[in-house]
Design an enzyme around this catalytic site. Sequence first.
Site, mmCIF file in Angstrom:
data_model
loop_
_atom_site.group_PDB
_atom_site.id
_atom_site.type_symbol
_atom_site.label_atom_id
_atom_site.label_comp_id
_atom_site.label_asym_id
_atom_site.label_seq_id
_atom_site.Cartn_x
_atom_site.Cartn_y
_atom_site.Cartn_z
ATOM 1 N N LEU A 25 34.753 59.936 38.726
ATOM 2 C CA LEU A 25 33.504 59.628 38.038
ATOM 3 C C LEU A 25 33.266 58.127 38.026
ATOM 4 C CD1 LEU A 25 33.910 62.096 35.019
ATOM 5 C CD2 LEU A 25 32.935 62.528 37.286
ATOM 6 N N ARG A 32 28.041 47.098 28.954
ATOM 7 C CA ARG A 32 28.810 46.131 28.155
ATOM 8 C C ARG A 32 29.501 45.073 29.003
ATOM 9 N NH1 ARG A 32 32.098 50.305 24.470
ATOM 10 N NH2 ARG A 32 31.500 51.714 26.173
ATOM 11 N N THR A 96 29.380 63.317 31.418
ATOM 12 C CA THR A 96 30.458 63.696 32.327
ATOM 13 C C THR A 96 30.319 65.128 32.823
ATOM 14 O OG1 THR A 96 31.795 64.206 30.358
ATOM 15 C CG2 THR A 96 32.110 62.043 31.385
ATOM 16 N N GLY A 159 37.343 60.638 22.231
ATOM 17 C CA GLY A 159 37.224 61.966 21.651
ATOM 18 C C GLY A 159 38.527 62.353 20.977
ATOM 19 N N GLU A 174 33.842 64.399 20.203
ATOM 20 C CA GLU A 174 33.557 63.036 20.623
ATOM 21 C C GLU A 174 33.408 62.121 19.407
ATOM 22 O OE1 GLU A 174 33.563 61.844 23.801
ATOM 23 O OE2 GLU A 174 34.321 63.844 24.212
ATOM 24 N N ARG A 336 43.737 28.180 53.743
ATOM 25 C CA ARG A 336 42.531 28.998 53.728
ATOM 26 C C ARG A 336 42.613 30.119 54.762
ATOM 27 N NH1 ARG A 336 38.057 24.339 53.924
ATOM 28 N NH2 ARG A 336 36.663 26.128 54.224
ATOM 29 N N TYR A 369 44.086 17.109 56.055
ATOM 30 C CA TYR A 369 43.245 18.280 56.272
ATOM 31 C C TYR A 369 43.336 18.668 57.728
ATOM 32 C CZ TYR A 369 39.210 21.264 56.991
ATOM 33 O OH TYR A 369 38.397 22.320 57.337
#
Length: 391
Positions: A25, A32, A96, A159, A174, A336, A369
């Site tokens: 699911l 949130r 669900t 739940g 629930e 890198r 570098y």
Amino acid sequence: MRNGLIVPLCCYIFNKMKNTAAILLAAGKGTRMKSALPKVLHPICGNPMLSYPLEILKELKIRPVLCVVGHEADLIKDDFREAAVDFVIQSPQLGTGHAVTCAIAGLKGFSGDLLILSGDVPLITTDTIKGLKKAHGRGKKKAAISLVTARPDCPAGYGRIKRDDDGNIATIVEHKDATTDERQISEVNAGIYLIDSEFLKKNIKKIKSDNAQGEYYLPDLVSMASNAGLRIASYNCKDTLEVMGINNRVELATATKIMRQRINTELMLSGVTIIDPENTYIDKGVKIGRDTVIEPGVHLIGETTIGNCSTIRANSVVESARLGDDVTAGPFARLRPDTIVKKGARLGNFVEVKNSTIGQGVKAGHLSYLGDSVLEKNVNIGAGTITCNYD
């Protein structure tokens, strides 16, 4: 007993998971999280949250896998286009029970057990799934529905498991529908189920939406099984953080810390020295050889591999690079993507390398570098050197 040999129960359970399909699911908006990115794509130790339950299903050889998506479905499908999973669209998202109803159409002809997981529960382990399978049983003693339970310190949002006088699970209430007394129940539903497919197909459309959220609750199947006198089994997960759902950035950070501890522990047990595991950040999938030492503050990112007997010194960052045996990098080195460092090379403090091959025995002591370059054996790079597109 088979041919005079005792077959371990764990092996039996593992093999029998092959007769199990899975529904994952992952359709929720994750409001949130306060993010434009779908919740299940937020990374945990370098990999999307959704990849962890998918990895569990792969390890247990569970097929087919149907992943229910809804919010930003195309982004999720694109990220997992190479995964062995079939996507099912849930629109609108009505709970669900509705999500599972959407998935069932893709399981025509399947007869067996259905494992139902949530894409936002990344810390679940194979041991818990095997424990659930064992509790579920087989043959005439097999349960109609089995579920994982837990007793978290803060059960808000979960739940509640209601049991009868004999200790059998009777129903799940629930949190938003629970009374004050019911909210005092410490045993909660973790949202992980193993359900007989025939029972599920027969009863899933009987679920109603007359509740506080106006949704179709999958746990309502529990009371249906109870009322029909069918067996309901449970497996208690003692590590409550393992079944924690990720709903916000705080929980995401908690899950990341736990996963990082698991990764570092596994590496140390395999022969890697990590001096300060609490301050070492290694992505899932990074490979490190024996007797390699990782100092504090190091970040090992992406598809990085490091050979044996190497040392990554403090505060270095290695991203999708390949390091051979007996390599030293850092402190404060940055390697890198597409960098190859061969055996015995030494890259010192504040050395940055990008898309280059560093040959055997090369030394770049500090403040250099090296970009898009090929350095053959035993080259010595002086301080302050900037080298680009050079071979």
